[in-house]
Scaffold this motif. Sequence first.
Motif, PDB file in Angstrom:
ATOM      1  N   UNK A  28       0.834  -1.206   0.000  1.00 15.41           N
ATOM      2  CA  UNK A  28       0.000   0.000   0.000  1.00 15.41           C
ATOM      3  C   UNK A  28       0.864   1.250   0.000  1.00 15.41           C
ATOM      4  N   UNK A  29       1.977   1.213   0.734  1.00 13.06           N
ATOM      5  CA  UNK A  29       2.889   2.359   0.754  1.00 13.06           C
ATOM      6  C   UNK A  29       3.539   2.569  -0.610  1.00 13.06           C
ATOM      7  N   UNK A  30       3.925   1.494  -1.275  1.00 15.47           N
ATOM      8  CA  UNK A  30       4.531   1.615  -2.593  1.00 15.47           C
ATOM      9  C   UNK A  30       3.537   2.147  -3.624  1.00 15.47           C
ATOM     10  N   UNK A  31       2.245   2.040  -3.333  1.00 16.62           N
ATOM     11  CA  UNK A  31       1.226   2.577  -4.229  1.00 16.62           C
ATOM     12  C   UNK A  31       0.887   4.030  -3.911  1.00 16.62           C
ATOM     13  N   UNK A  32       1.646   4.617  -3.000  1.00 14.00           N
ATOM     14  CA  UNK A  32       1.545   6.051  -2.790  1.00 14.00           C
ATOM     15  C   UNK A  32       0.720   6.504  -1.611  1.00 14.00           C
ATOM     16  N   UNK A  33       0.332   5.590  -0.728  1.00 12.82           N
ATOM     17  CA  UNK A  33      -0.488   5.963   0.424  1.00 12.82           C
ATOM     18  C   UNK A  33       0.349   5.981   1.700  1.00 12.82           C
ATOM     19  N   UNK A  34      -0.053   6.828   2.633  1.00 12.04           N
ATOM     20  CA  UNK A  34       0.577   6.829   3.963  1.00 12.04           C
ATOM     21  C   UNK A  34       0.032   5.637   4.753  1.00 12.04           C
ATOM     22  N   UNK A  35       0.921   4.878   5.373  1.00 13.10           N
ATOM     23  CA  UNK A  35       0.521   3.669   6.097  1.00 13.10           C
ATOM     24  C   UNK A  35       1.175   3.642   7.473  1.00 13.10           C
ATOM     25  N   UNK A  36       0.378   3.334   8.492  1.00 11.58           N
ATOM     26  CA  UNK A  36       0.891   3.092   9.838  1.00 11.58           C
ATOM     27  C   UNK A  36       0.592   1.652  10.213  1.00 11.58           C
ATOM     28  N   UNK A  37       1.577   0.953  10.755  1.00 15.73           N
ATOM     29  CA  UNK A  37       1.355  -0.413  11.228  1.00 15.73           C
ATOM     30  C   UNK A  37       1.391  -0.416  12.756  1.00 15.73           C
ATOM     31  N   UNK A  38       0.452  -1.127  13.343  1.00 13.81           N
ATOM     32  CA  UNK A  38       0.351  -1.237  14.800  1.00 13.81           C
ATOM     33  C   UNK A  38       0.766  -2.644  15.198  1.00 13.81           C
ATOM     34  N   UNK A  39       1.849  -2.750  15.943  1.00 11.17           N
ATOM     35  CA  UNK A  39       2.340  -4.058  16.363  1.00 11.17           C
ATOM     36  C   UNK A  39       1.488  -4.631  17.491  1.00 11.17           C
ATOM     37  N   UNK A  40       1.675  -5.908  17.729  1.00 18.61           N
ATOM     38  CA  UNK A  40       0.908  -6.604  18.767  1.00 18.61           C
ATOM     39  C   UNK A  40       1.445  -6.236  20.151  1.00 18.61           C
ATOM     40  N   UNK A  41       0.631  -5.570  20.937  1.00 23.14           N
ATOM     41  CA  UNK A  41       1.033  -5.136  22.271  1.00 23.14           C
ATOM     42  C   UNK A  41       1.312  -6.332  23.181  1.00 23.14           C
ATOM     43  N   UNK A  42       0.514  -7.405  23.040  1.00 21.52           N
ATOM     44  CA  UNK A  42       0.716  -8.583  23.887  1.00 21.52           C
ATOM     45  C   UNK A  42       2.112  -9.176  23.689  1.00 21.52           C
ATOM     46  N   UNK A  43       2.560  -9.261  22.441  1.00 22.64           N
ATOM     47  CA  UNK A  43       3.891  -9.798  22.166  1.00 22.64           C
ATOM     48  C   UNK A  43       4.960  -8.931  22.833  1.00 22.64           C
TER      49      UNK A  43
END
Length: 222
Positions: A28-43
């Motif tokens: 999605x980022x390579x297609x020109x959109x801003x992306x945020x990823x949220x990692x697993x808090x439990x891990x």
Amino acid sequence: MRRVQRIALLGAESTGKSWLAKALADVIQMRGYAVSTIDEVLREWCEREGRTPQPHEQMGIALAQARAVEQVTQGWVISDTTPIMTAVYSDMLFNDKSLYPMALAHQALFDTTLITGLDLPWVADGLQRDGPHVRGPVDTLIRQALEQAGIPYQVVYGQGQQRLNNALLALGLPGEDLEAQALREQSQFAINQGRTVWQCNECSDPDCEHKLFTGLLAKRQD
């Protein structure tokens, strides 16, 4: 597109949620959109504390996972798990169903909910993973919770690139062709020249090609 587009990845242990979250974000980022990823808090919690949480600690973990998503107000947000997973584990391990109302209210904020299918082999992962026998019951509880709350979801199956393309199609986006896949992989593998951070999908092989290559590269530079 609206101001924020939230994507949730749910699924039993060792079904590729983290890999898929990273792969989707890359595309999605390579297609020109801003992306945020949220990692697993439990891990992160288990790694920090060196143990799994007790019943009274579950709600705090679920709330922290929700806050991390809600703080992002622009672009795409891809969340590697949500409070639903904490609620399911509390239900299974402690017979505690009290987290479901909060978790389902938060889940309703997502535009799309994807469940990773059980067609990948189970892989051990330290503190968090119990064994392949729990994957079926966890998968069932996730679906039951979503269905009872009237929250739609789609299940993503397939190996590697096929799984990624099926997820993209579920989001209403075109899948990758071979040229786009090669470009993304070249960008990811740029670690070989020290340009980006390496990403391994559940690699536990000490003799993997990446480790061999970086070892040779270090010797060459000495």
